[in-house]
Design a protein around this motif. Sequence first.
Motif, short mmCIF file in Angstrom:
data_model
loop_
_atom_site.label_atom_id
_atom_site.label_comp_id
_atom_site.label_asym_id
_atom_site.label_seq_id
_atom_site.Cartn_x
_atom_site.Cartn_y
_atom_site.Cartn_z
N PRO A 170 0.82 -1.21 0.00
CA PRO A 170 0.00 0.00 0.00
C PRO A 170 0.86 1.26 0.00
N THR A 171 0.28 2.33 -0.49
CA THR A 171 0.92 3.63 -0.37
C THR A 171 1.04 3.98 1.10
N ARG A 172 2.20 4.52 1.49
CA ARG A 172 2.43 4.90 2.88
C ARG A 172 2.44 6.41 3.01
N GLN A 173 2.30 6.86 4.26
CA GLN A 173 2.23 8.29 4.52
C GLN A 173 3.44 9.04 3.95
N ASN A 174 4.61 8.45 4.08
CA ASN A 174 5.82 9.12 3.61
C ASN A 174 5.85 9.24 2.09
#
Length: 229
Positions: free
Chosen positions: A6-10
Amino acid sequence: MTTAVPTRQNDLLGITLGHRAMCADTRRLADLAAGIVTGDERVDRARGVALARWIGRVADEIHHHHEAEDDVLWPVLERWAGDRVDLAALTDDHAALDPLLAEVRAAAEAVALLPADDVPGHPAAVTLARRLGTLADLLAEHIAEEERDLFPIILAHVPQSEWHAVEAAVRDRGGDMPFVLPRVAAAATPEQLADLRRAAGPVLMVLLPVTRWRLRRAEKLVFGGGSAL
């Protein structure tokens, strides 16, 4: 079966800093324009031309950013999030901001043509201050809504590989990198800048000092001695 990462916050650091740079610049331009109206900021021909050019570059940056979202990011969100995402209001914001950007640009160009002594209180200067104030407010509101409503959708539903593809597609569309890069870096904390350097690689290490030095000269003429870069 391999599960997509998944896409992460960073991963959202680049778009977040881009948002911060645009908001910071429109707000300080609005503050500067207010000072121009009152005569607290003197605008001779050289400064007026530099200001109009800076405003034009900011307007181009905002338009480029919103056009890239409409053309590149929105289809990805619709494909991965489906009816969990409603982009109508944000798309309407983009359409509403374009004529405002044109008005800001035209007012700045009109101010640049005025003799310095005629600028304070001139209708063109008043229009510039009002339009920039409206732009700063609307852009801040739009970006706050976008990050509040869309970032969780991206993190929950868009694979990291798709997000990286979005970023690559946006980069391929071009843009005023010598203008954008140092202002994005200025919007970062030291920790965020270190993350940005790691993500962007050695090219950023080479480009950032050069673009920052070149832009600082223009910034000093437009905004005075204090530098955000």
